[in-house]
Design an enzyme around this catalytic site. Structure first.
Site, PDB file in Angstrom:
ATOM      1  N   ASP A 253       0.685  15.505  -0.365  1.00 28.30           N
ATOM      2  CA  ASP A 253       1.178  16.456   0.624  1.00 28.30           C
ATOM      3  C   ASP A 253       1.246  17.822  -0.059  1.00 28.30           C
ATOM      4  O   ASP A 253       0.734  17.999  -1.180  1.00 28.30           O
ATOM      5  CB  ASP A 253       2.526  15.995   1.223  1.00 28.30           C
ATOM      6  CG  ASP A 253       3.675  16.070   0.232  1.00 28.30           C
ATOM      7  OD1 ASP A 253       3.436  16.390  -0.964  1.00 28.30           O
ATOM      8  OD2 ASP A 253       4.829  15.794   0.632  1.00 28.30           O
ATOM      9  N   HIS A 254       1.893  18.785   0.615  1.00 23.71           N
ATOM     10  CA  HIS A 254       1.989  20.139   0.049  1.00 23.71           C
ATOM     11  C   HIS A 254       2.692  20.164  -1.297  1.00 23.71           C
ATOM     12  O   HIS A 254       2.295  20.886  -2.206  1.00 23.71           O
ATOM     13  CB  HIS A 254       2.709  21.056   1.047  1.00 23.71           C
ATOM     14  CG  HIS A 254       4.054  20.544   1.453  1.00 23.71           C
ATOM     15  ND1 HIS A 254       4.194  19.466   2.299  1.00 23.71           N
ATOM     16  CD2 HIS A 254       5.322  20.935   1.109  1.00 23.71           C
ATOM     17  CE1 HIS A 254       5.481  19.230   2.476  1.00 23.71           C
ATOM     18  NE2 HIS A 254       6.187  20.098   1.757  1.00 23.71           N
TER      19      HIS A 254
ATOM     20  N   CYS B 243       3.377  13.296  -4.037  1.00 24.65           N
ATOM     21  CA  CYS B 243       4.233  14.114  -3.162  1.00 24.65           C
ATOM     22  C   CYS B 243       5.340  14.679  -4.038  1.00 24.65           C
ATOM     23  O   CYS B 243       5.179  14.769  -5.261  1.00 24.65           O
ATOM     24  CB  CYS B 243       4.752  13.312  -1.967  1.00 24.65           C
ATOM     25  SG  CYS B 243       5.836  11.922  -2.334  1.00 24.65           S
ATOM     26  N   GLY B 244       6.453  15.077  -3.449  1.00 27.44           N
ATOM     27  CA  GLY B 244       7.517  15.667  -4.265  1.00 27.44           C
ATOM     28  C   GLY B 244       8.129  14.661  -5.218  1.00 27.44           C
ATOM     29  O   GLY B 244       8.345  14.939  -6.402  1.00 27.44           O
ATOM     30  N   THR B 245       8.415  13.475  -4.700  1.00 29.62           N
ATOM     31  CA  THR B 245       9.043  12.430  -5.514  1.00 29.62           C
ATOM     32  C   THR B 245       8.142  11.226  -5.772  1.00 29.62           C
ATOM     33  O   THR B 245       8.454  10.393  -6.628  1.00 29.62           O
ATOM     34  CB  THR B 245      10.280  11.881  -4.778  1.00 29.62           C
ATOM     35  OG1 THR B 245       9.827  11.357  -3.507  1.00 29.62           O
ATOM     36  CG2 THR B 245      11.329  12.960  -4.552  1.00 29.62           C
ATOM     37  N   GLY B 246       7.110  11.063  -4.977  1.00 31.46           N
ATOM     38  CA  GLY B 246       6.289   9.839  -4.998  1.00 31.46           C
ATOM     39  C   GLY B 246       6.844   8.755  -4.092  1.00 31.46           C
ATOM     40  O   GLY B 246       6.165   7.784  -3.764  1.00 31.46           O
TER      41      GLY B 246
ATOM     42  N   GLY C 206       8.146   8.827  -0.784  1.00 35.86           N
ATOM     43  CA  GLY C 206       7.648   8.739   0.596  1.00 35.86           C
ATOM     44  C   GLY C 206       6.249   8.157   0.638  1.00 35.86           C
ATOM     45  O   GLY C 206       5.932   7.314   1.503  1.00 35.86           O
TER      46      GLY C 206
ATOM     47  N   HIS D 252       1.553  -6.881 -14.572  1.00 36.92           N
ATOM     48  CA  HIS D 252       2.344  -7.885 -13.841  1.00 36.92           C
ATOM     49  C   HIS D 252       2.087  -7.874 -12.343  1.00 36.92           C
ATOM     50  O   HIS D 252       2.028  -8.920 -11.708  1.00 36.92           O
ATOM     51  CB  HIS D 252       3.842  -7.665 -14.055  1.00 36.92           C
ATOM     52  CG  HIS D 252       4.297  -8.000 -15.436  1.00 36.92           C
ATOM     53  ND1 HIS D 252       5.578  -8.424 -15.719  1.00 36.92           N
ATOM     54  CD2 HIS D 252       3.654  -7.961 -16.629  1.00 36.92           C
ATOM     55  CE1 HIS D 252       5.703  -8.639 -17.017  1.00 36.92           C
ATOM     56  NE2 HIS D 252       4.547  -8.354 -17.592  1.00 36.92           N
ATOM     57  N   ASN D 253       2.032  -6.653 -11.739  1.00 35.73           N
ATOM     58  CA  ASN D 253       1.963  -6.541 -10.265  1.00 35.73           C
ATOM     59  C   ASN D 253       0.552  -6.274  -9.742  1.00 35.73           C
ATOM     60  O   ASN D 253       0.358  -6.225  -8.526  1.00 35.73           O
ATOM     61  CB  ASN D 253       2.856  -5.394  -9.756  1.00 35.73           C
ATOM     62  CG  ASN D 253       4.259  -5.392 -10.326  1.00 35.73           C
ATOM     63  OD1 ASN D 253       4.718  -4.377 -10.856  1.00 35.73           O
ATOM     64  ND2 ASN D 253       4.943  -6.512 -10.238  1.00 35.73           N
TER      65      ASN D 253
ATOM     66  N   ARG E 226       7.737  16.809  -8.413  1.00 36.35           N
ATOM     67  CA  ARG E 226       9.026  17.423  -8.747  1.00 36.35           C
ATOM     68  C   ARG E 226       9.789  16.564  -9.747  1.00 36.35           C
ATOM     69  O   ARG E 226      10.946  16.838 -10.059  1.00 36.35           O
ATOM     70  CB  ARG E 226       9.852  17.613  -7.465  1.00 36.35           C
ATOM     71  CG  ARG E 226       9.213  18.589  -6.490  1.00 36.35           C
ATOM     72  CD  ARG E 226       9.905  18.603  -5.145  1.00 36.35           C
ATOM     73  NE  ARG E 226       9.241  19.541  -4.222  1.00 36.35           N
ATOM     74  CZ  ARG E 226       9.351  19.499  -2.903  1.00 36.35           C
ATOM     75  NH1 ARG E 226      10.114  18.577  -2.323  1.00 36.35           N
ATOM     76  NH2 ARG E 226       8.715  20.365  -2.150  1.00 36.35           N
TER      77      ARG E 226
ATOM     78  N   HIS F  90       1.879 -14.562 -12.576  1.00 33.69           N
ATOM     79  CA  HIS F  90       1.672 -13.279 -11.891  1.00 33.69           C
ATOM     80  C   HIS F  90       0.794 -13.458 -10.661  1.00 33.69           C
ATOM     81  O   HIS F  90       1.049 -12.862  -9.608  1.00 33.69           O
ATOM     82  CB  HIS F  90       1.060 -12.252 -12.850  1.00 33.69           C
ATOM     83  CG  HIS F  90       1.940 -11.951 -14.021  1.00 33.69           C
ATOM     84  ND1 HIS F  90       3.279 -11.677 -13.889  1.00 33.69           N
ATOM     85  CD2 HIS F  90       1.679 -11.889 -15.352  1.00 33.69           C
ATOM     86  CE1 HIS F  90       3.805 -11.457 -15.075  1.00 33.69           C
ATOM     87  NE2 HIS F  90       2.861 -11.580 -15.988  1.00 33.69           N
TER      88      HIS F  90
ATOM     89  N   ARG G 182       2.831 -14.960  -7.833  1.00 29.09           N
ATOM     90  CA  ARG G 182       3.766 -13.992  -7.238  1.00 29.09           C
ATOM     91  C   ARG G 182       3.034 -12.987  -6.356  1.00 29.09           C
ATOM     92  O   ARG G 182       3.541 -12.602  -5.288  1.00 29.09           O
ATOM     93  CB  ARG G 182       4.529 -13.272  -8.355  1.00 29.09           C
ATOM     94  CG  ARG G 182       5.492 -14.225  -9.058  1.00 29.09           C
ATOM     95  CD  ARG G 182       5.972 -13.727 -10.399  1.00 29.09           C
ATOM     96  NE  ARG G 182       6.682 -14.783 -11.116  1.00 29.09           N
ATOM     97  CZ  ARG G 182       6.833 -14.825 -12.437  1.00 29.09           C
ATOM     98  NH1 ARG G 182       6.316 -13.873 -13.203  1.00 29.09           N
ATOM     99  NH2 ARG G 182       7.486 -15.812 -12.999  1.00 29.09           N
TER     100      ARG G 182
HETATM  101  C1  RB5 Z   1       8.534  17.262   0.882  1.00 27.25           C
HETATM  102  O1  RB5 Z   1       9.526  18.237   0.843  1.00 27.25           O
HETATM  103  C2  RB5 Z   1       9.047  15.968   0.256  1.00 27.25           C
HETATM  104  O2  RB5 Z   1      10.003  15.394   1.091  1.00 27.25           O
HETATM  105  C3  RB5 Z   1       7.908  15.005   0.012  1.00 27.25           C
HETATM  106  O3  RB5 Z   1       6.959  15.619  -0.785  1.00 27.25           O
HETATM  107  C4  RB5 Z   1       8.264  13.720  -0.701  1.00 27.25           C
HETATM  108  O4  RB5 Z   1       9.003  13.947  -1.845  1.00 27.25           O
HETATM  109  C5  RB5 Z   1       8.778  12.629   0.110  1.00 27.25           C
HETATM  110  O5  RB5 Z   1       9.028  11.512  -0.368  1.00 27.25           O
END
Ligand code: RB5
Length: 142
Positions: A7-8, A64-67, A69, A97-98, A108, A133, A136
């Protein structure tokens, strides 16, 4: 082929990682997004997840920002085993394993050097194919 999407929030890190993949000789298909304009991560997780589940891509990379979502969305697709990673031990373990087939990274959360390291471990670590493995993973698919 490695299917890649972001994403952005993950766009700039994705470009760095695409450069790294190409330097390593991988064929890459970028499913977007194409700018830092705000967009919705499920749109790209869905495209990359289907490319992996349909065996068009050998592995997927989502940023994404955190991975988080991206991984929630990609894991809804049957056949996808997506992992959000921020440490090297887990990168190795989720492959051996997975048999994880989609790597999710948070732009981020990890810097570029760490992201490259995690991507390399993810790509270079084989699935162990041990009996436990395999059993599972077949339960996951059920
Ligand atoms: C976007 O602001 C943020 O929510 C997205 O990149 C992500 O981190 C969602 O999991």
């Amino acid at each position: 082929m490695i299917a890649v999407g972001s994403d952005h929030a993950g766009y700039e890190l994705k470009l760095e990682l695409i450069g790294h993949l190409k330097e390593r000789g991988f064929e890459v298909k970028d499913y977007g997004t194409d700018s830092t304009d705000s967009c919705d991560y499920p749109d790209f997780a869905k495209k990359v997840g289907h490319a992996v589940a349909d065996a068009e891509a050998e592995k997927g990379l989502l940023v994404c920002g955190t991975g988080i979502g991206m991984s929630i969305c990609a894991n809804k697709i049957k056949g996808v085993r997506a992992s959000v990673l921020s440490d090297e031990f887990s990168a190795e373990a989720t492959r051996s394993h997975n048999d994880a087939n989609v790597l999710c990274l948070g732009a981020r959360v990890v810097d570029t050097a760490k992201a490259v390291k995690l991507l390399d471990i993810f790509l270079d670590t084989p699935f162990s194919e041990g009996e436990n493995h395999c059993r599972r993973i077949s339960k996951l698919e059920d």
